[in-house]
Design an enzyme around this catalytic site. Structure first.
Site, PDB file in Angstrom:
ATOM      1  N   TRP A  62      -2.890  -2.756  -1.498  1.00  5.10           N
ATOM      2  CA  TRP A  62      -2.471  -4.146  -1.751  1.00  5.10           C
ATOM      3  C   TRP A  62      -3.261  -4.973  -0.743  1.00  5.10           C
ATOM      4  CZ3 TRP A  62       0.071  -8.145   0.891  1.00  5.10           C
ATOM      5  CH2 TRP A  62       0.653  -9.127   0.088  1.00  5.10           C
ATOM      6  N   HIS A 120      19.079 -36.629  -2.128  1.00  7.65           N
ATOM      7  CA  HIS A 120      18.385 -36.990  -0.889  1.00  7.65           C
ATOM      8  C   HIS A 120      16.876 -36.801  -1.011  1.00  7.65           C
ATOM      9  CE1 HIS A 120      22.136 -37.689   1.180  1.00  7.65           C
ATOM     10  NE2 HIS A 120      22.591 -36.565   0.640  1.00  7.65           N
ATOM     11  N   LYS A 123       6.777  -4.229  -3.635  1.00  9.25           N
ATOM     12  CA  LYS A 123       8.197  -3.870  -3.555  1.00  9.25           C
ATOM     13  C   LYS A 123       8.668  -3.783  -2.111  1.00  9.25           C
ATOM     14  CE  LYS A 123      12.133  -2.515  -5.280  1.00  9.25           C
ATOM     15  NZ  LYS A 123      12.969  -3.603  -5.849  1.00  9.25           N
ATOM     16  N   GLU A 140       9.557 -15.330  -9.422  1.00  6.56           N
ATOM     17  CA  GLU A 140       8.740 -14.156  -9.109  1.00  6.56           C
ATOM     18  C   GLU A 140       8.272 -13.408 -10.349  1.00  6.56           C
ATOM     19  OE1 GLU A 140      10.517 -11.121  -6.564  1.00  6.56           O
ATOM     20  OE2 GLU A 140      12.458 -11.424  -7.468  1.00  6.56           O
ATOM     21  N   CYS A 174       0.823  -1.216   0.000  1.00  9.33           N
ATOM     22  CA  CYS A 174       0.000   0.000   0.000  1.00  9.33           C
ATOM     23  C   CYS A 174       0.854   1.261   0.000  1.00  9.33           C
ATOM     24  CB  CYS A 174      -0.883   0.033   1.230  1.00  9.33           C
ATOM     25  SG  CYS A 174      -1.931  -1.399   1.399  1.00  9.33           S
ATOM     26  N   ARG A 199       5.310  -0.076  -6.114  1.00  9.15           N
ATOM     27  CA  ARG A 199       5.278  -0.830  -4.854  1.00  9.15           C
ATOM     28  C   ARG A 199       4.358  -2.047  -4.931  1.00  9.15           C
ATOM     29  NH1 ARG A 199       6.602   2.499  -0.187  1.00  9.15           N
ATOM     30  NH2 ARG A 199       5.160   1.241   1.007  1.00  9.15           N
ATOM     31  N   LYS A 245      14.366 -15.229  -8.555  1.00  8.04           N
ATOM     32  CA  LYS A 245      14.175 -14.275  -9.649  1.00  8.04           C
ATOM     33  C   LYS A 245      13.280 -14.875 -10.722  1.00  8.04           C
ATOM     34  CE  LYS A 245      15.388 -11.630  -8.416  1.00  8.04           C
ATOM     35  NZ  LYS A 245      15.265 -10.576  -7.512  1.00  8.04           N
ATOM     36  N   GLU A 258      19.114 -17.211  -5.168  1.00  6.03           N
ATOM     37  CA  GLU A 258      18.626 -15.925  -5.676  1.00  6.03           C
ATOM     38  C   GLU A 258      18.115 -16.074  -7.115  1.00  6.03           C
ATOM     39  OE1 GLU A 258      17.619 -13.285  -4.652  1.00  6.03           O
ATOM     40  OE2 GLU A 258      17.770 -11.836  -6.278  1.00  6.03           O
ATOM     41  N   ASN A 264      -2.131   2.455   5.687  1.00 11.90           N
ATOM     42  CA  ASN A 264      -1.169   1.383   5.381  1.00 11.90           C
ATOM     43  C   ASN A 264      -0.934   0.592   6.657  1.00 11.90           C
ATOM     44  OD1 ASN A 264      -0.841   2.447   2.874  1.00 11.90           O
ATOM     45  ND2 ASN A 264       1.348   2.917   3.082  1.00 11.90           N
ATOM     46  N   GLY A 265      -0.815  -0.718   6.544  1.00 12.94           N
ATOM     47  CA  GLY A 265      -0.534  -1.539   7.718  1.00 12.94           C
ATOM     48  C   GLY A 265      -1.685  -2.486   7.997  1.00 12.94           C
TER      49      GLY A 265
HETATM   50  C1  AGP Z   1      13.149  -9.757  -4.487  1.00 15.59           C
HETATM   51  O1  AGP Z   1      13.169  -9.601  -5.840  1.00 15.59           O
HETATM   52  C2  AGP Z   1      11.928  -9.361  -3.798  1.00 15.59           C
HETATM   53  N1  AGP Z   1      11.351  -8.205  -4.297  1.00 15.59           N
HETATM   54  C3  AGP Z   1      11.910  -9.523  -2.291  1.00 15.59           C
HETATM   55  O2  AGP Z   1      12.318 -10.819  -1.993  1.00 15.59           O
HETATM   56  C4  AGP Z   1      12.753  -8.531  -1.432  1.00 15.59           C
HETATM   57  O3  AGP Z   1      14.114  -8.761  -1.593  1.00 15.59           O
HETATM   58  C5  AGP Z   1      12.320  -8.683   0.029  1.00 15.59           C
HETATM   59  O4  AGP Z   1      10.953  -8.385   0.145  1.00 15.59           O
HETATM   60  C6  AGP Z   1      13.105  -7.819   0.966  1.00 15.59           C
HETATM   61  O5  AGP Z   1      12.912  -6.465   0.721  1.00 15.59           O
HETATM   62  P1  AGP Z   1      13.861  -5.374   1.350  1.00 15.59           P
HETATM   63  O6  AGP Z   1      15.235  -5.612   0.791  1.00 15.59           O
HETATM   64  O7  AGP Z   1      13.290  -4.066   0.925  1.00 15.59           O
HETATM   65  O8  AGP Z   1      13.851  -5.555   2.831  1.00 15.59           O
END
Ligand code: AGP
Length: 594
Positions: free
Chosen positions: A75, A494, A589, A478, A2, A27, A475, A471, A99-100
């Protein structure tokens, strides 16, 4: 997640709100809305979907002449994304955006609002209904009474028809800042108002702002006045256009060498790393973060434990905060966060401080909550990152962690100086190596065409190669929505190897020469069962169905080049599949709720 914007004393407030909301789009959100006050009455419009839908609705209705207003991108957490659940919410003379999460919303309904007819399914509506219920003559008084009843996290922007020239804001656990320019603004994220305001004030938890066209007063929840210092932001960093790229993500991948160079140059002068970090020799280090930042932490663990020769533990913040960690003044905690506002990481930081640890943050956004609250902040210099999937900020985090590890090893003399000098030399050249890695783009485009229809992918690696695999896998999933998992290569047999069949895609990340033969065995094992293996390797001989060669550099720094082809591959596969690359479904984001 949000986003909030508010403004007061701004000609054409609706236009300014929309502009701010568009800058918050990155975001992640699923509905948007605004409220203005015109001739003492609310004008509220809210729509499911993109801001373009809200703009269309605004055009077809009224002229929105007010000079004061609030706006929101939602969101969804409580209640589906639809027009009714979208913010602003209104009750009587009050309208607000939030927000929250209000954790005790059900109890509050039961205790104070039993007879109230709720319009939405949101937790937020409880706040506006309470304001309406507790209001007699003073808005400020009603706000103070209401916020004391709320449990959870909230940033609020509130309007009241009885005080049509005032905007009220509240912060408790969710970010909010004020800005003064041509009018006065409030926003959950500096990006929304960076080109409309020149002077900024960061709100702290437990504060209420009372904003008029020409003035801002800050109060605590007891309604005692609070004095505020303005805070500085580096505006040369604030460019948020796509340049010549189709997507922010691609532009940000191209910006990785620069993000690394700026981060390294900020702290590594000639051959000295300059950090004003006062710290006793640690006995153990914890690294805490979420998502990609957690994956950067996995790399940080390797280099820190290698150079400092102490145990380093990496944990996801959501687990760490409830794990009763055994911390003390000899166990510093490193919190990594691009946004500096991730709710779990912030909570972990607070827990670590409470338990007596020194807290060191690695943060990209200046003056964010994690940066402000940690004992020491090492800023990454990636500049604003708009694509939800992080690329350049992750690379800058790696650079910052390398710097921190080398700095601590020099300070406590835990590694050979010759080794540290070599690392520093290579660190100065890291941006060039990453830049060279981008040359694989044409090969990657071809691979993306080949892999665009796969349903599953497995990433494997050993040591730092496993960190890159973790990582890389995140990527791919997502932004392309392909199911993908990362495994320490030796773990495959395993259990997970049972999923390998003819044509299964496996991507092997090879970083360290000493582990190459072991990884090769694991590659051979999956190939023998029909997997098609693509290997990313830095000139170390690996036999696979196809290899992507990256420039060789010090093995401890190798993740920085290994990840780039996978970021590109994920991008081009997602593009082939027609995905919404910069705003993947369901993702935000900055994750400011638990
Ligand atoms: C990664 O591409 C994501 N957008 C997500 O995993 C992100 O790294 C995570 O939410 C942490 O965010 P921050 O670095 O703003 O704390």
């Amino acid at each position: 997640m949000c986003g909030i914007i508010g403004c007061c004393g701004v000609e054409g407030a609706a236009g300014a709100l929309i502009k701010g909301l568009e800058r918050l789009e990155y975001r992640g959100y699923d509905s948007a809305g605004i409220a203005t006050i015109s001739n003492g009455k609310f004008e509220i419009e809210k729509k499911k979907g993109r801001i373009s839908a809200l703009k269309n609705a605004l055009k077809s209705h009224r002229d929105y002449a007010g000079k004061i207003g609030i706006g929101h991108t939602r969101w969804a957490t409580h209640g589906a994304p639809n027009d009714i659940n979208a913010h602003p919410h209104q009750s009587g003379k009050f309208a607000l955006v939030h927000n929250g999460i209000i954790e005790n919303y059900a109890q509050l309904k039961e205790q104070y609002l039993k007879l109230t007819n709720f319009k939405s399914e949101t937790d937020t509506e409880v706040i506006v209904q309470l304001l309406n219920r507790l209001y007699s003559t003073s808005c400020l008084d009603a706000i103070a009474k209401t916020v004391k009843l709320l449990e959870g996290s909230f940033a609020l922007a509130i309007l009241c028809e009885d005080e049509p020239d005032k905007l009220y804001c509240v912060r408790q656990g969710s970010p909010l800042l004020g800005g003064v320019g041509n009018g006065i603004f409030a926003a959950s994220d500096i990006t929304a108002i960076s080109d409309m305001a020149e002077i900024f004030y960061r709100m702290d938890d437990g504060e209420i702002a009372e904003i008029t066209e020409s003035n801002v007063n800050f109060y605590n929840f007891e309604l005692e006045r609070v004095e505020k210092e303005r805070c500085e932001f580096a505006f040369e960093d604030m460019r948020t256009d796509k340049g010549n790229c189709e997507h922010f993500m691609l532009k940000e991948i191209y910006e990785e060498p620069e993000a690394i160079r700026r981060t390294v140059d900020a702290y590594l002068m000639e051959s000295t790393i300059e950090l004003k970090l006062e710290i006793d020799k640690p006995e153990q280090i914890y690294i805490v973060a979420c998502g990609s930042a957690y994956h950067a932490g996995l790399v940080g663990k390797k280099i820190l434990s290698e150079l400092l020769k102490i145990p380093v533990t990496v944990e996801t913040a959501s687990e760490f905060r409830y794990s009763n960690p055994l911390l003390n003044s000899k166990t510093p905690v490193i919190i990594i966060s691009q946004s500096g506002e991730t709710a779990d990481s912030l909570a972990a930081l607070r827990e670590a401080k409470k338990l007596g640890s020194k807290t060191i943050s690695v943060v990209n956004v200046a003056n964010s909550s994690i940066a402000v609250e940690s004992d020491f902040v090492l800023y990454t210099k990636a500049g604003p990152e708009i694509a939800v999937a992080t690329t350049k900020a992750y690379s800058a985090q790696l650079a910052a962690l390398y710097l921190l590890a080398i700095y601590l090893a020099e300070k406590f003399k835990t590694a050979e100086q010759a080794q540290l000098d070599k690392l520093k030399k290579e660190l100065k050249e890291l941006n060039k190596k990453v830049s060279l890695t981008l040359d694989c783009e044409e090969q990657i485009k071809r691979l993306a065409e080949e892999l665009k229809d796969i349903d599953h992918a497995y990433f494997i690696g050993r040591g730092l190669g496993y960190c890159a695999a973790a990582e890389g896998s995140l990527k791919l999933k997502e932004i392309s929505y392909i199911h993908s998992e990362a495994y320490a290569a030796g773990e495959m047999k395993h259990g997970t190897i049972s999923l390998i069949e003819k044509g299964t895609t496996v991507i092997a990340m090879n970083t360290q020469a000493e582990l190459a033969s072991k990884l090769q065995s694991n590659i051979d094992e999956v190939r023998a069962r029909g997997a098609k293996v693509f290997a990313v390797t830095s000139g170390i001989d690996i036999t696979a169905d196809e290899t992507i060669i990256t420039p060789a550099l010090h093995p401890l720094l190798q993740t920085s080049t290994q990840i780039v082809p996978i970021q590109l591959l994920s991008y081009y596969i997602a593009k082939e599949r027609g995905c919404d690359i910069d705003k993947p479904r369901n993702l935000a984001k900055s994750v400011t709720v638990e």
